[in-house]
Design a protein around this motif. Structure first.
Motif, PDB file in Angstrom:
ATOM      1  N   CYS A  56      -3.425  -0.697  -5.943  1.00 61.79           N
ATOM      2  CA  CYS A  56      -2.329  -1.550  -5.467  1.00 61.79           C
ATOM      3  C   CYS A  56      -1.016  -1.214  -6.149  1.00 61.79           C
ATOM      4  N   GLU A  57      -1.058  -0.966  -7.441  1.00 60.61           N
ATOM      5  CA  GLU A  57       0.165  -0.627  -8.173  1.00 60.61           C
ATOM      6  C   GLU A  57       0.748   0.693  -7.689  1.00 60.61           C
ATOM      7  N   LEU A  58      -0.111   1.665  -7.433  1.00 63.84           N
ATOM      8  CA  LEU A  58       0.382   2.945  -6.912  1.00 63.84           C
ATOM      9  C   LEU A  58       0.951   2.776  -5.510  1.00 63.84           C
ATOM     10  N   TYR A  59       0.290   1.969  -4.694  1.00 65.30           N
ATOM     11  CA  TYR A  59       0.795   1.730  -3.340  1.00 65.30           C
ATOM     12  C   TYR A  59       2.163   1.036  -3.396  1.00 65.30           C
ATOM     13  N   LYS A  60       2.280   0.009  -4.209  1.00 66.65           N
ATOM     14  CA  LYS A  60       3.547  -0.731  -4.319  1.00 66.65           C
ATOM     15  C   LYS A  60       4.671   0.168  -4.847  1.00 66.65           C
ATOM     16  N   ALA A  61       4.294   1.155  -5.653  1.00 64.30           N
ATOM     17  CA  ALA A  61       5.289   2.080  -6.208  1.00 64.30           C
ATOM     18  C   ALA A  61       5.613   3.219  -5.250  1.00 64.30           C
ATOM     19  N   GLY A  62       4.976   3.236  -4.073  1.00 62.51           N
ATOM     20  CA  GLY A  62       5.318   4.216  -3.050  1.00 62.51           C
ATOM     21  C   GLY A  62       4.578   5.530  -3.121  1.00 62.51           C
ATOM     22  N   TYR A  63       3.371   5.526  -3.707  1.00 58.38           N
ATOM     23  CA  TYR A  63       2.622   6.772  -3.825  1.00 58.38           C
ATOM     24  C   TYR A  63       1.625   6.984  -2.689  1.00 58.38           C
ATOM     25  N   GLY A  64       1.519   6.053  -1.759  1.00 52.04           N
ATOM     26  CA  GLY A  64       0.609   6.213  -0.634  1.00 52.04           C
ATOM     27  C   GLY A  64       1.092   5.445   0.577  1.00 52.04           C
ATOM     28  N   GLU A  65       0.841   5.990   1.774  1.00 50.93           N
ATOM     29  CA  GLU A  65       1.248   5.327   3.005  1.00 50.93           C
ATOM     30  C   GLU A  65       0.306   4.178   3.374  1.00 50.93           C
ATOM     31  N   LYS A  66      -0.980   4.346   3.050  1.00 50.64           N
ATOM     32  CA  LYS A  66      -1.985   3.349   3.390  1.00 50.64           C
ATOM     33  C   LYS A  66      -2.910   3.131   2.199  1.00 50.64           C
ATOM     34  N   LEU A  67      -3.609   1.987   2.233  1.00 46.85           N
ATOM     35  CA  LEU A  67      -4.635   1.673   1.243  1.00 46.85           C
ATOM     36  C   LEU A  67      -5.989   1.633   1.922  1.00 46.85           C
TER      37      LEU A  67
END
Length: 257
Positions: A56-67
């Protein structure tokens, strides 16, 4: 536990808890896979909330388009439920049953991530199914997955990656990112201050069990054993560390069978 044993465990843990990027950054990610944002961040089921929290932290920081959260119901799912219930301050009965859905609760309630960004495999019960089901869901929803960040219990990260290698094609890039790198003090306690980690002897048993599985011999999961995995080179220092612990503390070999 003494320093010889804790050093042996730390040697094994360093081998298992794989990070292809020591500390995540846009530049480091681009160097690793050619893009500063991956298509998907995949968190595989375990009883450690930090797996989902890191995703979640990586996603929120913009490192992935989807989870993508993977995991059905297993013997340790109840441990995850208890831990997440404490994190979210909710009654355990309010949480769903599968590990993927429990991860999603963390994503939505703690990190305010929209459901539309989250995909789930709620039925898998082992690592191979985790990956197979995730790929099937990507294909069914035409989700690009040319490059992915893979996150798992640090002790299971190495085997999860080896499993994924045989299920993704050679043109796809898998970035390992163990959520933490555990390290033991000489007395066997964890230096890491991350909450809700392993309880009791579980860390020790997991670590030895993973070496046992990754060895390509008659007992392991490689071609010379059960045939679940490709050949893995287990470094000699890791094998020596395993034997030191097995000789002095055989009570930790519960998963080596």
């Amino acid at each position: 536990m003494n320093k010889e044993i804790s050093d042996a465990f730390n040697c094994i843990i360093e081998f298992l808890a794989v990070r292809d990027i020591a500390q995540m950054s846009k530049d480091a990610l681009k160097q690793a896979c050619g893009a500063s944002v991956t298509d998907v961040i995949i968190a595989l089921g375990s009883d450690l909330p930090v797996v989902a929290e890191t995703a979640c932290e990586l996603y929120k920081a913009g490192y992935g388009e989807k989870l993508m959260f993977c995991g059905g119901i297993g013997h340790s799912t109840i441990n995850l439920k208890k831990k997440v219930a404490k994190i979210l301050n909710v009654d355990i009965d309010r949480l769903p049953e599968s590990e993927a859905e429990i991860y999603a609760c963390l994503a939505k309630d703690k990190y305010q991530i929209e459901s539309s960004s989250i995909f789930m495999d709620k039925t898998s019960t082992n690592t191979s199914e985790n990956i197979k089901n995730a790929i099937q869901i990507f294909n069914d929803h035409t989700i690009k997955h040319q490059n992915v960040i893979l996150i798992q219990d640090p002790i299971l990260q190495k085997r999860s990656y080896v499993t994924a290698l045989d299920l993704f094609n050679n043109s796809q890039k898998i970035i390992n990112y163990a959520p933490i790198i555990p390290k033991l003090n000489p007395d066997g306690t964890l230096q890491n201050d991350t909450p809700y980690l392993w309880e009791g002897k579980r860390l020790y048993e997991l670590a030895l069990g993973e070496v046992y599985r990754l060895r390509d011999d008659e007992n392991g999961y490689g071609p010379n054993g059960k045939g679940f995995l490709r050949h893995v080179d287990v470094p000699e220092e890791v094998n020596r560390s395993f034997e030191i612990i097995a000789d002095k503390m055989p009570e930790y070999l519960a998963r080596c069978q």
